[in-house]
Write an enzyme that holds these catalytic residues in place. Structure first.
Site, PDB file in Angstrom:
ATOM      1  CB  CYS A 111      -0.850   0.217   1.348  1.00 30.17           C
ATOM      2  SG  CYS A 111      -2.189  -1.450   1.578  1.00 30.17           S
ATOM      3  CB  ALA A 112       4.035   1.801  -1.879  1.00 25.94           C
ATOM      4  CB  ALA A 113       0.254   5.703  -3.176  1.00 30.38           C
ATOM      5  N   GLY A 116       6.186   7.713   0.482  1.00 32.89           N
ATOM      6  CA  GLY A 116       7.793   7.791   1.478  1.00 32.89           C
ATOM      7  C   GLY A 116       7.612   6.694   0.988  1.00 32.89           C
ATOM      8  CB  CYS A 233      -1.193   6.772  10.530  1.00 31.93           C
ATOM      9  SG  CYS A 233      -2.576   7.065   8.917  1.00 31.93           S
TER      10      CYS A 233
HETATM   11  C1  LIG Z   1      -1.282   4.557   4.500  1.00 33.32           C
HETATM   12  S1  LIG Z   1      -1.846   5.003   2.733  1.00 33.32           S
HETATM   13  C2  LIG Z   1      -0.455   4.982   2.279  1.00 33.32           C
HETATM   14  C3  LIG Z   1       0.969   5.609   2.392  1.00 33.32           C
HETATM   15  C4  LIG Z   1       2.070   4.911   1.966  1.00 33.32           C
HETATM   16  N1  LIG Z   1       3.059   3.636   2.542  1.00 33.32           N
HETATM   17  C5  LIG Z   1       3.806   6.658   2.222  1.00 33.32           C
HETATM   18  O1  LIG Z   1       4.300   5.596   2.908  1.00 33.32           O
HETATM   19  O2  LIG Z   1       3.679   7.376   1.442  1.00 33.32           O
HETATM   20  C6  LIG Z   1      -2.101   3.995   2.677  1.00 33.32           C
HETATM   21  C7  LIG Z   1      -2.383   3.515   1.378  1.00 33.32           C
HETATM   22  O3  LIG Z   1      -3.438   2.041   0.512  1.00 33.32           O
HETATM   23  C8  LIG Z   1      -3.937   2.104  -0.290  1.00 33.32           C
HETATM   24  N2  LIG Z   1      -4.668   0.797  -0.388  1.00 33.32           N
HETATM   25  C9  LIG Z   1      -5.753   1.676   0.113  1.00 33.32           C
HETATM   26  N3  LIG Z   1      -6.220  -0.598  -0.308  1.00 33.32           N
HETATM   27  C10 LIG Z   1      -5.948  -0.980  -0.787  1.00 33.32           C
HETATM   28  C11 LIG Z   1      -5.649  -2.366  -1.096  1.00 33.32           C
HETATM   29  N4  LIG Z   1      -6.755  -3.803  -1.436  1.00 33.32           N
HETATM   30  N5  LIG Z   1      -4.509  -3.056  -1.462  1.00 33.32           N
HETATM   31  C12 LIG Z   1      -3.799  -1.664  -1.736  1.00 33.32           C
HETATM   32  N6  LIG Z   1      -4.037  -0.746  -1.439  1.00 33.32           N
HETATM   33  C13 LIG Z   1      -4.676  -0.485  -0.840  1.00 33.32           C
HETATM   34  C14 LIG Z   1      -3.916   3.379  -0.360  1.00 33.32           C
HETATM   35  O4  LIG Z   1      -4.890   3.906  -2.296  1.00 33.32           O
HETATM   36  C15 LIG Z   1      -3.238   4.604   0.151  1.00 33.32           C
HETATM   37  O5  LIG Z   1      -2.605   5.009  -0.752  1.00 33.32           O
END
Ligand SMILES: C[S@@+](CC[C@H](N)C(=O)[O-])C[C@H]1O[C@@H](n2cnc3c(N)ncnc32)[C@H](O)[C@@H]1O
Length: 520
Positions: A111-113, A116, A233
């Site tokens: 869940c990378a976007a 960071g 978080c």
């Molecule tokens: C907390 S944010 C991640 C922040 C990121 N790790 C960073 O450090 O920049 C959670 C992310 O999970 C993604 N997400 C939501 N459901 C998901 C799924 N089932 N599988 C993968 N990603 C998912 C969201 O789009 C969101 O970008």
């Protein structure tokens, strides 16, 4: 307190924190802390500390992380555009520190976007092994791809997939997996008021459902003996300790590594769930005991926002470890061409510089052992311009785009691929045009022509604004017999920022429009 927190949230926090509740609520009157994390792919921590014009104070849980003071604006400095640091909330730097990434490993950030933690993992891999960075949200993968490129990452694949689909392709494959899970975001209320509006009393259980599925998929992709770090978080125990208790109860081959209860990290909270009747089925006492070893970062105890962390260590069974090793070797030695690496199906058009992969993937049988045939112009460019190294991995061609991928293209077959690897450039009409990410990942000693700009001279900002610069020929550093005319790696205080094309005293600006410095 200026923030309007939902009454149901306050009630939950009161019952969770008991005598600490008042301190916790007081933390909402304090300004959230900001930080930067040094991008050691481009600069060492010592060197950044010696050139940074700000007061930087170490963040206790991240050796490359530093608090910045209010009023300092590291995002408004040429060094930011040279990818020397990532601006990151201090608590958010903790999960990757506990993932224990070492060079050469295969790491999945599920869940990378916006990236960071992916850029933090990439720094720990030091350009070796591979990073697969995924996010389910197509729009958010644009920022993810851009950050991977700004920070000079050479060995990352960016996907836009559901974790179950990745799991089909990569059984028992990754040494380390980060799940920075989508969550109800309670720990971010102070920093981002929009999160408060999105919260309601059902949020924790709604997210717990998603988190359960992501954890399940991750477990199947981890190699025996590997490690998963799960982070959120948010404060809600249902998304944190409850999720880990349920997972460990159902996966006895995993053990919670104790990281909470010392230093900055408070121990996991298990009593609240037990009192409420956990709702997670029967959890044996020895599992609850392990779950106490998860960690909480509380904003009233540390300088950072609210976070939760769990380190899940897979206990090695030597037989399955050896079998997984063989299976991964087989997958990695596969060189069949990708047949249907689809474009992401996000509705929005991609931004100019962060495009999903385009064009047809390579045809079966093309190139050496079925791999894509690299174009002659690309090979010639690499031979004539790069000094002392040849980019490793698999050359992958999508339409006119050429990438170096840490994975054989067949492994990406059928997945929505945003970036199959390091974007090298485009082959057009027999010519090769280098792409911006090739420049950002190069060090000055690796390119045949270098032009150095001083961050304090004004030239650097003019370059970042897209202006043409007048640069005399004696400022073009040329390797070997090269003439000063042609593509030059433009460096700010010695750190690559992009391309320019030098000819007769003028530097034609190749800094991409979508990346430009926009303020006065
Ligand atoms: C907390 S944010 C991640 C922040 C990121 N790790 C960073 O450090 O920049 C959670 C992310 O999970 C993604 N997400 C939501 N459901 C998901 C799924 N089932 N599988 C993968 N990603 C998912 C969201 O789009 C969101 O970008």
């Amino acid at each position: 307190m200026a923030l309007k927190l939902p009454a149901a949230f306050q009630e939950r926090m009161r019952s969770l924190l008991k005598e600490e509740y008042t301190d916790f609520m007081d933390s909402y009157d304090r300004v959230p802390r900001s930080g930067i994390r040094v991008n050691t792919l481009k600069i060492s921590t010592e060197d950044l500390l010696s050139i940074a014009p700000w007061d930087l104070r170490p963040i206790p849980w991240c050796g490359t992380g530093f608090y910045t003071e209010a009023g300092e604006r590291p995002g408004r400095h040429p060094y930011y555009h040279a990818g020397l640091y990532y601006i990151q909330e201090p608590s958010a730097m903790a999960p990757v520190e506990l993932l224990d990434v070492t060079p050469g490993e295969a790491v999945l950030d599920l869940c990378a976007a916006p990236g960071g933690k992916s850029t933090q993992i990439a720094a720990k891999l030091r350009g070796t092994g591979m990073l697969v960075s995924n996010d389910l949200n197509a729009d958010r993968t644009k920022a993810l791809a851009k950050n991977i490129e700004l920070y000079g990452v050479r060995n990352a694949v960016v996907l836009n997939e559901h974790p179950d689909r990745i799991a089909e392709k990569f059984p028992a494959f990754f040494d380390k997996i980060l799940i920075d899970a989508p969550c109800s975001g309670e720990g971010m209320f102070r920093k981002d008021e929009a999160m408060i509006k999105e919260w309601d009393g059902d949020s924790p259980l709604k997210y717990a459902d998603m988190q359960r599925g992501i954890l399940r998929a991750a477990a199947t992709m981890l190699r025996p003996g590997g490690r998963i770090v799960y982070s959120t978080c948010t404060f809600s125990p249902e998304e944190n300790e409850g999720m880990i208790a349920e997972f460990v109860a159902g996966h006895p081959e995993f053990r919670v590594l104790p990281v909470g209860g010392t230093g900055s990290f408070a121990a996991g909270e298990t009593d609240w769930l037990k009192e409420q009747g956990s709702g997670f089925g029967h959890i044996p006492d020895q599992v609850w005991e392990q779950v106490r070893g998860t960690a909480r970062l509380w904003p009233h105890r540390i300088e950072g926002e609210g976070h939760f962390l769990a380190v899940l260590q897979h206990e090695v069974d030597p037989k399955s470890a050896a079998a997984a090793e063989r299976a991964r070797d087989t997958l990695l030695s596969s060189t069949a061409p990708a047949e249907s690496a689809d474009r992401p199906k996000g509705k929005e058009r991609p931004t100019r510089n962060v495009k999903p992969v385009k064009g047809k993937p390579p045809k079966k049988g093309a190139g050496n052992q079925g791999e894509a045939a690299p174009t002659a112009a690309y090979e010639a460019f690499i031979r004539e311009h790069l000094l002392g190294f040849v980019p490793g991995g698999h050359t992958v061609v999508y339409g006119s785009h050429i990438y170096q991928s840490p994975l054989p293209p067949s492994l990406l077959d059928g997945l929505k691929v945003v970036r199959p690897g390091w974007y090298m450039g485009d082959a057009k009409n027999g010519r090769f045009v280098p792409a911006h990410p090739l420049a950002t990942a190069l060090h000055p000693g690796e390119f045949i022509r270098v032009i150095r700009l001083d961050s304090g001279s004004g030239e650097a900002v003019r370059y970042l604004k897209g202006e043409t610069l007048s640069i005399p020929g004696d400022r073009v550093e040329c390797g070997g017999e090269a003439s000063p005319k042609g593509y030059a790696l433009v460096c700010i205080d010695g750190y690559s920022a992009g391309w320019g094309k030098w000819q007769e005293g003028m530097l034609k600006n190749e800094y991409p429009a979508g990346w430009r410095w926009t303020s006065a």
